[in-house]
Enzyme design. Sequence first.
Site, mmCIF file in Angstrom:
data_model
loop_
_atom_site.group_PDB
_atom_site.id
_atom_site.type_symbol
_atom_site.label_atom_id
_atom_site.label_comp_id
_atom_site.label_asym_id
_atom_site.label_seq_id
_atom_site.Cartn_x
_atom_site.Cartn_y
_atom_site.Cartn_z
ATOM 1 N N SER A 252 52.045 42.278 39.119
ATOM 2 C CA SER A 252 51.543 42.267 37.740
ATOM 3 C C SER A 252 52.271 43.257 36.824
ATOM 4 O O SER A 252 52.573 42.917 35.678
ATOM 5 C CB SER A 252 50.038 42.524 37.721
ATOM 6 O OG SER A 252 49.352 41.442 38.314
ATOM 7 N N THR A 295 41.425 42.815 40.238
ATOM 8 C CA THR A 295 41.690 42.020 41.431
ATOM 9 C C THR A 295 40.762 42.447 42.560
ATOM 10 O O THR A 295 39.824 43.230 42.355
ATOM 11 C CB THR A 295 43.182 42.130 41.821
ATOM 12 O OG1 THR A 295 43.469 41.201 42.865
ATOM 13 C CG2 THR A 295 43.564 43.530 42.252
ATOM 14 N N LYS A 299 36.220 41.783 41.319
ATOM 15 C CA LYS A 299 36.040 40.734 40.312
ATOM 16 C C LYS A 299 34.572 40.404 40.038
ATOM 17 O O LYS A 299 34.209 40.067 38.906
ATOM 18 C CB LYS A 299 36.791 39.471 40.735
ATOM 19 C CG LYS A 299 38.303 39.649 40.766
ATOM 20 C CD LYS A 299 39.017 38.366 41.111
ATOM 21 C CE LYS A 299 40.530 38.571 41.123
ATOM 22 N NZ LYS A 299 41.280 37.319 41.339
ATOM 23 N N ASN A 320 38.432 38.563 35.953
ATOM 24 C CA ASN A 320 39.687 39.216 36.342
ATOM 25 C C ASN A 320 40.385 39.872 35.154
ATOM 26 O O ASN A 320 41.486 40.388 35.292
ATOM 27 C CB ASN A 320 40.639 38.198 36.987
ATOM 28 C CG ASN A 320 41.263 37.262 35.965
ATOM 29 O OD1 ASN A 320 40.582 36.804 35.038
ATOM 30 N ND2 ASN A 320 42.543 36.980 36.113
ATOM 31 N N ASP A 335 41.737 33.462 35.869
ATOM 32 C CA ASP A 335 42.084 32.935 37.192
ATOM 33 C C ASP A 335 41.920 31.422 37.262
ATOM 34 O O ASP A 335 42.761 30.715 37.828
ATOM 35 C CB ASP A 335 41.200 33.578 38.271
ATOM 36 C CG ASP A 335 41.756 34.890 38.783
ATOM 37 O OD1 ASP A 335 42.967 35.127 38.621
ATOM 38 O OD2 ASP A 335 40.979 35.679 39.351
ATOM 39 N N ALA A 362 34.605 32.887 49.644
ATOM 40 C CA ALA A 362 33.538 32.749 48.644
ATOM 41 C C ALA A 362 33.460 33.969 47.742
ATOM 42 O O ALA A 362 32.417 34.247 47.156
ATOM 43 C CB ALA A 362 32.191 32.517 49.338
ATOM 44 N N GLY A 364 35.361 36.578 44.583
ATOM 45 C CA GLY A 364 35.634 36.409 43.164
ATOM 46 C C GLY A 364 36.691 35.367 42.879
ATOM 47 O O GLY A 364 36.559 34.549 41.960
ATOM 48 N N ARG A 385 32.975 33.263 55.952
ATOM 49 C CA ARG A 385 32.416 33.956 57.112
ATOM 50 C C ARG A 385 30.907 34.145 56.978
ATOM 51 O O ARG A 385 30.160 33.943 57.923
ATOM 52 C CB ARG A 385 33.100 35.319 57.292
ATOM 53 C CG ARG A 385 34.513 35.233 57.850
ATOM 54 C CD ARG A 385 35.141 36.612 57.968
ATOM 55 N NE ARG A 385 36.478 36.542 58.552
ATOM 56 C CZ ARG A 385 36.726 36.588 59.850
ATOM 57 N NH1 ARG A 385 35.724 36.683 60.708
ATOM 58 N NH2 ARG A 385 37.972 36.526 60.303
#
Length: 505
Positions: A252, A295, A299, A320, A335, A362, A364, A385
């Site tokens: 970035s 990041t 998030k 984000n 995003d 699952a 951000g 998970r």
Amino acid sequence: MERPRICITLTGKTLKENLDVLDKYRDCVDMAELRADFLTDDERLVVRQFPRLAGIPCILTLRRVVDGGKFKEGEASRTILFARALSFAEADKSKNFEYVDFEEDFHVPSLQDAALAFGTRIIRSVHDMNSPVPNLVQRLESLRTTGFEIPKIAFMPRTLDDVTEMFREASFLTDTNHILIAMGPLGLPTRILSYKLKNYLTFVSPAGEDSGISNLGQVDPVSINSLYHFQSINNETKIFGVTGWPLTLTSSPSLHNSGYKGHGMNAVYIPLKAEKFESALAFADMVGMEGLSVTVPHKEKVLEMVSACDQKVRTIGASNTLVKKGDIWYAHNTDADGFSRALLTFTGLKDLKGKKVAIIGAGGAAKAVAYAVKMLRGKACIFNRTINRAKELAEQYGFDYSGLGGVLLSDSRNDTCKLLKKYSDIIIQTTSVGMNATLPATDKNDPIYFYSFSGKEILFDIVYVPSVTPVMARAAEAGCRVCNGYDMLRFQGYEQFKMFTGTDY
């Protein structure tokens, strides 16, 4: 106020080795610190020659082990070496050491008198390799035994909050005759934003430094100039950045800083390692940042800390991008759009109608991807998970869900594989598993290590470092089309850039 000088720290074993490094970076630096504690015994005896050979202002440092250096022989030996290096001063002062670093507790009147007599300025330093130094303003003042000295305080921060406190205390300073440094990766902002600390100088190290000072967190001379535009940072510079944890590698800064340079903007974008999101926000407020990319893993935390969120952020449940307007931080999400654009560009599709999509994770990023898949009219299954998190995200969009990874019974693994096979038109990997990983694929670096690719799947991994993750390599070997997350980073970054600056990238 003049910008801080750029001083390269040289840690070679010989004068020639150090001169070769200096020649490589000469155009990028203003001065050099010779770490004589790294020299061999024979080379230490001729250290007096170094300023004449270097041809730029030099600092002589003989750092003790307790202060993070290599010198072990005791204070008597160190005193003799300092004396040899400072004695027989030449009439041409450019051939002498312009500075010498003496620690707070190192007081040898004859050396101090010699330095003053020869025009060598004393850097009076304090180093704490374990914890922050409190009351910096008072401590700096106590180090000024004469007006000829430059007080220096360097410490190892425990959290980003310690770095924020350094900038807060520096805001009360009115002069530039001091050096303040937070060491280690957390302290990188003190190197880049040295101007904000009103520092006399900032230290840099050669790229690929392996001498043992890499833990100090110094940036290399080329990067501080070409990437972070150090020489143009001033009171008018707009500051932006990216925060996350551990934030080991991010492209970035290169993307945003290249954009500022291309548009002739006085702005800089810096990495900001923060284990806690509230610490990143406190730092951003302290130094006057106007925009912040967010990041992993922060998030979702944004929604707890920032009340001004646009509707997309509230729907997705993650942000984000933060933009500061007045005293208020506004949360956005680029995003989802960045992912949609990257995926459609890669696949050549117009939308995902009729496609069954597996979303791995699952968090951000997965929330933004799930939103995008729904907007593109795809059907999906969330694999995670923690199955409750998968269920919560899936139900928001009417998707299926399943557990993933961990200790799976054979039956549950078969169920997971069956669902993955059912939703295998496009598999989107959104977790940080595989980031900075090396091949081959294992159960530690491949989130779907138990799945056998048929070669018909399309795999999109949002990780972009490395450019080929273990799961991508495994899928490609089976004949699948694969894509990493660099274009997603690029497209969402373009949108952030416009939010930050009001200008198209």
